[in-house]
Design a protein around this motif. Structure first.
Motif, PDB file in Angstrom:
ATOM      1  N   TYR A  87       0.854  -1.187   0.000  1.00 59.57           N
ATOM      2  CA  TYR A  87       0.000   0.000   0.000  1.00 59.57           C
ATOM      3  C   TYR A  87       0.892   1.240   0.000  1.00 59.57           C
ATOM      4  O   TYR A  87       2.106   1.135   0.180  1.00 59.57           O
ATOM      5  CB  TYR A  87      -0.894   0.014   1.253  1.00 59.57           C
ATOM      6  N   GLU A  88       0.291   2.401  -0.157  1.00 61.39           N
ATOM      7  CA  GLU A  88       1.066   3.647  -0.182  1.00 61.39           C
ATOM      8  C   GLU A  88       1.824   3.892   1.118  1.00 61.39           C
ATOM      9  O   GLU A  88       2.944   4.375   1.107  1.00 61.39           O
ATOM     10  CB  GLU A  88       0.148   4.850  -0.443  1.00 61.39           C
ATOM     11  N   GLN A  89       1.216   3.546   2.247  1.00 59.54           N
ATOM     12  CA  GLN A  89       1.798   3.876   3.549  1.00 59.54           C
ATOM     13  C   GLN A  89       2.293   2.656   4.332  1.00 59.54           C
ATOM     14  O   GLN A  89       2.506   2.734   5.537  1.00 59.54           O
ATOM     15  CB  GLN A  89       0.775   4.648   4.407  1.00 59.54           C
ATOM     16  N   GLY A  90       2.488   1.513   3.639  1.00 66.85           N
ATOM     17  CA  GLY A  90       2.972   0.317   4.322  1.00 66.85           C
ATOM     18  C   GLY A  90       2.644  -0.933   3.533  1.00 66.85           C
ATOM     19  O   GLY A  90       2.312  -0.873   2.353  1.00 66.85           O
ATOM     20  N   PHE A  91       2.738  -2.072   4.204  1.00 65.25           N
ATOM     21  CA  PHE A  91       2.392  -3.343   3.564  1.00 65.25           C
ATOM     22  C   PHE A  91       1.791  -4.285   4.594  1.00 65.25           C
ATOM     23  O   PHE A  91       1.898  -4.076   5.803  1.00 65.25           O
ATOM     24  CB  PHE A  91       3.603  -3.970   2.859  1.00 65.25           C
ATOM     25  N   SER A  98      -0.870 -16.057  10.391  1.00 56.58           N
ATOM     26  CA  SER A  98      -0.556 -14.718  10.869  1.00 56.58           C
ATOM     27  C   SER A  98      -0.842 -13.650   9.822  1.00 56.58           C
ATOM     28  O   SER A  98      -0.691 -13.880   8.626  1.00 56.58           O
ATOM     29  CB  SER A  98       0.931 -14.681  11.236  1.00 56.58           C
ATOM     30  N   THR A  99      -1.230 -12.495  10.304  1.00 54.04           N
ATOM     31  CA  THR A  99      -1.340 -11.305   9.462  1.00 54.04           C
ATOM     32  C   THR A  99      -0.664 -10.171  10.222  1.00 54.04           C
ATOM     33  O   THR A  99      -0.993  -9.903  11.376  1.00 54.04           O
ATOM     34  CB  THR A  99      -2.806 -10.935   9.180  1.00 54.04           C
ATOM     35  N   THR A 100       0.314  -9.539   9.576  1.00 58.67           N
ATOM     36  CA  THR A 100       1.027  -8.437  10.187  1.00 58.67           C
ATOM     37  C   THR A 100       0.851  -7.198   9.325  1.00 58.67           C
ATOM     38  O   THR A 100       1.205  -7.198   8.147  1.00 58.67           O
ATOM     39  CB  THR A 100       2.538  -8.754  10.317  1.00 58.67           C
ATOM     40  N   VAL A 101       0.287  -6.158   9.906  1.00 58.49           N
ATOM     41  CA  VAL A 101       0.124  -4.878   9.222  1.00 58.49           C
ATOM     42  C   VAL A 101       1.340  -4.035   9.561  1.00 58.49           C
ATOM     43  O   VAL A 101       1.654  -3.829  10.742  1.00 58.49           O
ATOM     44  CB  VAL A 101      -1.178  -4.175   9.675  1.00 58.49           C
ATOM     45  N   VAL A 102       2.031  -3.561   8.530  1.00 60.93           N
ATOM     46  CA  VAL A 102       3.293  -2.856   8.735  1.00 60.93           C
ATOM     47  C   VAL A 102       3.244  -1.460   8.107  1.00 60.93           C
ATOM     48  O   VAL A 102       3.506  -1.306   6.910  1.00 60.93           O
ATOM     49  CB  VAL A 102       4.475  -3.655   8.133  1.00 60.93           C
ATOM     50  N   PRO A 103       2.912  -0.444   8.905  1.00 54.92           N
ATOM     51  CA  PRO A 103       3.047   0.920   8.374  1.00 54.92           C
ATOM     52  C   PRO A 103       4.535   1.263   8.281  1.00 54.92           C
ATOM     53  O   PRO A 103       5.357   0.681   8.997  1.00 54.92           O
ATOM     54  CB  PRO A 103       2.342   1.784   9.417  1.00 54.92           C
ATOM     55  N   TRP A 104       4.902   2.174   7.389  1.00 54.17           N
ATOM     56  CA  TRP A 104       6.319   2.489   7.194  1.00 54.17           C
ATOM     57  C   TRP A 104       7.001   2.922   8.484  1.00 54.17           C
ATOM     58  O   TRP A 104       8.172   2.613   8.697  1.00 54.17           O
ATOM     59  CB  TRP A 104       6.516   3.555   6.117  1.00 54.17           C
ATOM     60  N   ASN A 105       6.296   3.609   9.384  1.00 53.48           N
ATOM     61  CA  ASN A 105       6.938   4.060  10.629  1.00 53.48           C
ATOM     62  C   ASN A 105       7.200   2.918  11.614  1.00 53.48           C
ATOM     63  O   ASN A 105       7.849   3.115  12.633  1.00 53.48           O
ATOM     64  CB  ASN A 105       6.140   5.186  11.293  1.00 53.48           C
ATOM     65  N   HIS A 153      12.601  -3.606  -3.388  1.00 55.11           N
ATOM     66  CA  HIS A 153      13.008  -2.259  -3.803  1.00 55.11           C
ATOM     67  C   HIS A 153      12.002  -1.214  -3.334  1.00 55.11           C
ATOM     68  O   HIS A 153      12.379  -0.171  -2.789  1.00 55.11           O
ATOM     69  CB  HIS A 153      13.153  -2.206  -5.328  1.00 55.11           C
ATOM     70  N   ASP A 154      10.707  -1.486  -3.536  1.00 55.23           N
ATOM     71  CA  ASP A 154       9.670  -0.534  -3.138  1.00 55.23           C
ATOM     72  C   ASP A 154       9.661  -0.303  -1.625  1.00 55.23           C
ATOM     73  O   ASP A 154       9.528   0.837  -1.162  1.00 55.23           O
ATOM     74  CB  ASP A 154       8.289  -1.008  -3.598  1.00 55.23           C
ATOM     75  N   ILE A 155       9.821  -1.369  -0.848  1.00 56.31           N
ATOM     76  CA  ILE A 155       9.857  -1.229   0.609  1.00 56.31           C
ATOM     77  C   ILE A 155      11.087  -0.432   1.028  1.00 56.31           C
ATOM     78  O   ILE A 155      11.002   0.496   1.837  1.00 56.31           O
ATOM     79  CB  ILE A 155       9.820  -2.607   1.297  1.00 56.31           C
ATOM     80  N   SER A 156      12.228  -0.760   0.464  1.00 52.30           N
ATOM     81  CA  SER A 156      13.469  -0.059   0.794  1.00 52.30           C
ATOM     82  C   SER A 156      13.378   1.424   0.452  1.00 52.30           C
ATOM     83  O   SER A 156      13.779   2.292   1.237  1.00 52.30           O
ATOM     84  CB  SER A 156      14.630  -0.710   0.040  1.00 52.30           C
ATOM     85  N   GLY A 160      13.380   4.378   3.110  1.00 52.59           N
ATOM     86  CA  GLY A 160      14.442   5.370   2.929  1.00 52.59           C
ATOM     87  C   GLY A 160      13.910   6.788   2.875  1.00 52.59           C
ATOM     88  O   GLY A 160      14.496   7.707   3.443  1.00 52.59           O
ATOM     89  N   ARG A 161      12.772   6.989   2.201  1.00 51.80           N
ATOM     90  CA  ARG A 161      12.135   8.332   2.148  1.00 51.80           C
ATOM     91  C   ARG A 161      11.693   8.761   3.537  1.00 51.80           C
ATOM     92  O   ARG A 161      11.791   9.924   3.896  1.00 51.80           O
ATOM     93  CB  ARG A 161      10.952   8.308   1.195  1.00 51.80           C
ATOM     94  N   ARG A 162      11.201   7.805   4.321  1.00 45.94           N
ATOM     95  CA  ARG A 162      10.747   8.135   5.685  1.00 45.94           C
ATOM     96  C   ARG A 162      11.911   8.558   6.550  1.00 45.94           C
ATOM     97  O   ARG A 162      11.799   9.474   7.359  1.00 45.94           O
ATOM     98  CB  ARG A 162      10.043   6.932   6.312  1.00 45.94           C
TER      99      ARG A 162
END
Length: 164
Positions: A87-91, A98-105, A153-156, A160-162
């Motif tokens: 997603y735009e703000q995480g994955f 298991s389900t893990t919601v991972v916002p970029w922060n 790459h997208d996650i990195s 990195g932008r954050r």
């Protein structure tokens, strides 16, 4: 996942391929180790010396392939249905239990473990991205996930932008 923004893409892990390659590694490693042990024992019985280091490498290589294959099979079973939804703000990382919601922060670091050799490619290590979360959890993206290089790459880039 409205809290993570707009949906971008879904990446599925191919557990069948992981299991088949694990079985192949075990099937290749077992006879190699067996032949090494037989040759070592024959040399010991005949009282011949020399070549033990070579035979140790043969036995160790065979056992190593068997262990890596068993590990791949274990992951194929235990992480059945593994997917990554970007997603735009995480994955979101989902697998059988298991389900893990991972916002970029929530991402502490993204570590590249990619290896460029034929054995790594055969066992899914041609893409290796370890995502360390701030709560101590770790999520591994490997070559068995379709589009893994793009996902890593997208996650990195996002992390990195954050941090920038």
């Amino acid at each position: 996942m409205t809290e993570l923004g707009a949906y971008i893409e879904r990446f599925e892990t191919n557990s069948r391929s992981r299991a088949l390659r694990g079985l192949a590694a075990m099937a290749i490693g077992a006879p190699i180790a067996f032949v090494g042990v037989v040759l070592f024992l024959m040399g010991q019985e005949a009282g011949a010396s020399g070549g033990e280091m070579f035979l140790g490498v043969v036995i160790g290589g065979g056992l190593g392939l068997m262990l890596m294959g068993a590990w791949a099979c274990w992951h194929a079973i235990s992480k059945r249905g593994e997917t990554f939804t970007l997603y735009e703000q995480g994955f979101v990382h989902t697998w059988s239990r298991s389900t893990t919601v991972v916002p970029w922060n929530a991402v502490e670091a993204v570590i590249d473990h990619t290896k460029k050799n034929i054995l790594a490619k055969a066992l899914g290590g041609d893409v290796g991205c370890l995502v360390k979360l701030t709560d101590g959890k770790k999520i591994l993206i490997n070559g068995f996930t379709e589009g893994a290089a793009l996902l890593a790459h997208d996650i990195s880039e996002a992390v990195g932008r954050r941090h920038a």
